[in-house]
Design a protein around this motif. Structure first.
Motif, PDB file in Angstrom:
ATOM      1  N   PRO A 201      29.804  45.077  45.513  1.00  0.00           N
ATOM      2  CA  PRO A 201      30.475  45.892  44.487  1.00  0.00           C
ATOM      3  C   PRO A 201      31.992  45.957  44.685  1.00  0.00           C
ATOM      4  CG  PRO A 201      28.601  47.073  45.441  1.00  0.00           C
ATOM      5  CD  PRO A 201      28.787  45.835  46.256  1.00  0.00           C
ATOM      6  N   GLU A 202      32.433  46.014  45.955  1.00  0.00           N
ATOM      7  CA  GLU A 202      33.871  46.041  46.227  1.00  0.00           C
ATOM      8  C   GLU A 202      34.526  44.733  45.762  1.00  0.00           C
ATOM      9  OE1 GLU A 202      34.014  48.901  50.233  1.00  0.00           O
ATOM     10  OE2 GLU A 202      33.908  46.730  50.458  1.00  0.00           O
ATOM     11  N   ARG A 203      33.833  43.620  45.992  1.00  0.00           N
ATOM     12  CA  ARG A 203      34.348  42.319  45.547  1.00  0.00           C
ATOM     13  C   ARG A 203      34.526  42.290  44.039  1.00  0.00           C
ATOM     14  NH1 ARG A 203      33.137  37.443  49.044  1.00  0.00           N
ATOM     15  NH2 ARG A 203      33.091  38.468  51.057  1.00  0.00           N
ATOM     16  N   ARG A 204      33.482  42.769  43.344  1.00  0.00           N
ATOM     17  CA  ARG A 204      33.540  42.778  41.876  1.00  0.00           C
ATOM     18  C   ARG A 204      34.709  43.621  41.395  1.00  0.00           C
ATOM     19  NH1 ARG A 204      28.120  42.823  41.826  1.00  0.00           N
ATOM     20  NH2 ARG A 204      28.000  45.090  41.756  1.00  0.00           N
ATOM     21  N   ARG A 205      34.825  44.812  41.981  1.00  0.00           N
ATOM     22  CA  ARG A 205      35.870  45.738  41.567  1.00  0.00           C
ATOM     23  C   ARG A 205      37.263  45.125  41.820  1.00  0.00           C
ATOM     24  NH1 ARG A 205      37.722  49.405  38.202  1.00  0.00           N
ATOM     25  NH2 ARG A 205      39.444  50.515  39.141  1.00  0.00           N
ATOM     26  N   THR A 206      37.432  44.517  42.996  1.00  0.00           N
ATOM     27  CA  THR A 206      38.735  43.937  43.336  1.00  0.00           C
ATOM     28  C   THR A 206      39.064  42.773  42.406  1.00  0.00           C
ATOM     29  OG1 THR A 206      38.424  44.628  45.614  1.00  0.00           O
ATOM     30  CG2 THR A 206      40.096  42.954  45.236  1.00  0.00           C
ATOM     31  N   ALA A 207      38.045  41.945  42.116  1.00  0.00           N
ATOM     32  CA  ALA A 207      38.267  40.831  41.189  1.00  0.00           C
ATOM     33  C   ALA A 207      38.678  41.351  39.819  1.00  0.00           C
ATOM     34  CB  ALA A 207      37.013  39.969  41.088  1.00  0.00           C
ATOM     35  N   GLU A 208      38.059  42.482  39.394  1.00  0.00           N
ATOM     36  CA  GLU A 208      38.449  43.090  38.114  1.00  0.00           C
ATOM     37  C   GLU A 208      39.914  43.528  38.130  1.00  0.00           C
ATOM     38  OE1 GLU A 208      34.273  45.296  36.930  1.00  0.00           O
ATOM     39  OE2 GLU A 208      36.084  46.519  37.157  1.00  0.00           O
ATOM     40  N   VAL A 209      40.308  44.131  39.250  1.00  0.00           N
ATOM     41  CA  VAL A 209      41.690  44.610  39.334  1.00  0.00           C
ATOM     42  C   VAL A 209      42.656  43.424  39.297  1.00  0.00           C
ATOM     43  CG1 VAL A 209      43.398  45.771  40.799  1.00  0.00           C
ATOM     44  CG2 VAL A 209      41.113  46.763  40.525  1.00  0.00           C
ATOM     45  N   VAL A 210      42.328  42.357  40.039  1.00  0.00           N
ATOM     46  CA  VAL A 210      43.222  41.182  40.045  1.00  0.00           C
ATOM     47  C   VAL A 210      43.294  40.581  38.647  1.00  0.00           C
ATOM     48  CG1 VAL A 210      43.617  38.873  40.998  1.00  0.00           C
ATOM     49  CG2 VAL A 210      42.855  40.726  42.505  1.00  0.00           C
ATOM     50  N   ALA A 211      42.140  40.496  37.967  1.00  0.00           N
ATOM     51  CA  ALA A 211      42.136  39.969  36.592  1.00  0.00           C
ATOM     52  C   ALA A 211      42.979  40.865  35.690  1.00  0.00           C
ATOM     53  CB  ALA A 211      40.704  39.869  36.069  1.00  0.00           C
ATOM     54  N   ALA A 212      42.897  42.185  35.896  1.00  0.00           N
ATOM     55  CA  ALA A 212      43.677  43.115  35.076  1.00  0.00           C
ATOM     56  C   ALA A 212      45.171  42.990  35.360  1.00  0.00           C
ATOM     57  CB  ALA A 212      43.207  44.549  35.323  1.00  0.00           C
ATOM     58  N   VAL A 213      45.514  42.720  36.617  1.00  0.00           N
ATOM     59  CA  VAL A 213      46.924  42.516  36.979  1.00  0.00           C
ATOM     60  C   VAL A 213      47.458  41.313  36.222  1.00  0.00           C
ATOM     61  CG1 VAL A 213      48.471  41.794  38.845  1.00  0.00           C
ATOM     62  CG2 VAL A 213      46.795  43.600  39.252  1.00  0.00           C
ATOM     63  N   ARG A 214      46.672  40.248  36.202  1.00  0.00           N
ATOM     64  CA  ARG A 214      47.083  39.020  35.529  1.00  0.00           C
ATOM     65  C   ARG A 214      47.236  39.271  34.023  1.00  0.00           C
ATOM     66  NH1 ARG A 214      44.637  35.407  32.674  1.00  0.00           N
ATOM     67  NH2 ARG A 214      45.081  33.186  32.834  1.00  0.00           N
ATOM     68  N   GLU A 215      46.230  39.943  33.435  1.00  0.00           N
ATOM     69  CA  GLU A 215      46.275  40.198  31.995  1.00  0.00           C
ATOM     70  C   GLU A 215      47.356  41.211  31.637  1.00  0.00           C
ATOM     71  OE1 GLU A 215      44.519  38.459  29.855  1.00  0.00           O
ATOM     72  OE2 GLU A 215      43.760  37.428  31.639  1.00  0.00           O
TER      73      GLU A 215
END
Ligand SMILES: Nc1ncnc2c1ncn2[C@@H]1O[C@H](COP(=O)(O)OP(=O)(O)O)[C@@H](O)[C@H]1O
Ligand SMILES: [Mg+2]
Length: 272
Positions: A201-215
């Motif tokens: 779950p932490e991986r998923r959440r972090t990947a979401e944050v990185v994707a949001a940073v990019r977007e």
């Protein structure tokens, strides 16, 4: 941890984000060639992954980009600025922020203060004059606190601001590091294995944050990562290193099928 998408906290204009050009980068340590003529280009606003087996030279690449190691030869240009030879604080001043493979937080410092540390390079009046109640300093300090709260919300840390960073689960501590890097308002963000050691779950959440940073922020990201699922999900382009050499470079779906890459990773699986 919530799974709602992070709120956006835009600030950097995409037009401010320069291209990063790494050319013929070579780094030698006492006889060992950690990087051997490596070149790649990070397009503005893209996520560029640097992957490869252990010892391939990924962290060394980061250390050169952030000024921790000096290149033996080659060039790293961010827009018109040559980064090789600059000390870390000069590179940071050009808008390059990084996180580390291992946690680099002070355990007793609150999450809020850890994030505030990221504002340091941006303070005009400085924290000292804020303490002395000089004119303008209070308003500036209030702006920084507000921005820290925005970035805390963006990274999902808003409920933890008063807690010592060291008391948080590992995945959240890594997000504090990421949040602190974002607090410097970088144009280029260097992430060294951002999901290593995390739960699913932490991986998923972090990947979401990185994707949001990019977007949301439009900044460029160089991502060193072992987790291929994360790389495939997040990266626009991938450079693959093996024993200090670039063995592949291109879109993730192409690189993933490259026979040299498959060989390098199979070799690692066999010994992992
Ligand atoms: N400061 C250093 N002194 C000597 N050798 C180093 C140093 N840093 C890294 N190396 C060596 O350089 C090579 C690349 O290391 P590194 O960049 O950490 O690889 P990766 O991050 O891909 O696992 C390895 O052989 C490593 O042992
Ligand atoms: Mg490494």
């Amino acid at each position: 941890m919530t799974s709602s998408p992070p709120e956006t906290a835009p600030r950097t204009a995409a037009s401010d984000v320069p291209r990063l050009r790494v050319r013929d980068l070579t780094v030698r340590f006492a006889g060992l060639t950690a990087l051997d003529g490596v070149s790649f280009t990070v397009e503005p606003g893209s996520v560029h992954a640097v992957i490869g087996p252990n010892g391939a030279g990924k962290s060394t690449t980061f250390n050169v980009l952030s000024g921790v190691h000096r290149a033996t030869s080659g060039s790293v240009r961010l827009g018109d600025a040559e980064l090789t030879g600059l000390p870390p604080h000069r590179i940071a001043a050009l808008g390059v922020a990084r996180t580390f493979q291992n946690l680099a937080l002070s355990a007793h410092t609150t999450v809020f203060d850890s994030l505030m540390l990221g504002r340091h390079r941006l303070t005009r009046t400085g924290f000292l004059s804020a303490g002395l109640h000089l004119p303008g300093a209070a308003r500036e300090a209030a702006r920084h606190r507000e921005r820290v709260r925005e970035i805390a919300a963006f990274t999902g840390l808003e409920d933890h601001l008063d807690r010592p960073a060291g008391s948080l689960p590992y995945g959240l501590q890594k997000l504090v590091e990421l949040g602190r890097a974002l607090c410097t308002e970088p144009r280029l963000l260097l992430l060294d294995e951002p999901v290593a050691g995390m739960t699913a779950p932490e991986r998923r959440r972090t990947a979401e944050v990185v994707a949001a940073v990019r977007e949301g922020l439009g900044i460029s990201i160089v991502l060193v990562e072992h987790d291929m699922a994360v790389v495939m999900r997040l990266a626009d382009a991938v450079t693959v290193l093996d024993f200090g050499r670039r063995i592949a470079d291109g879109p993730p779906e192409v690189v993933q099928r490259d026979p040299a890459v498959v060989r390098a990773y199979l070799g690692q699986e066999a010994t992992a």
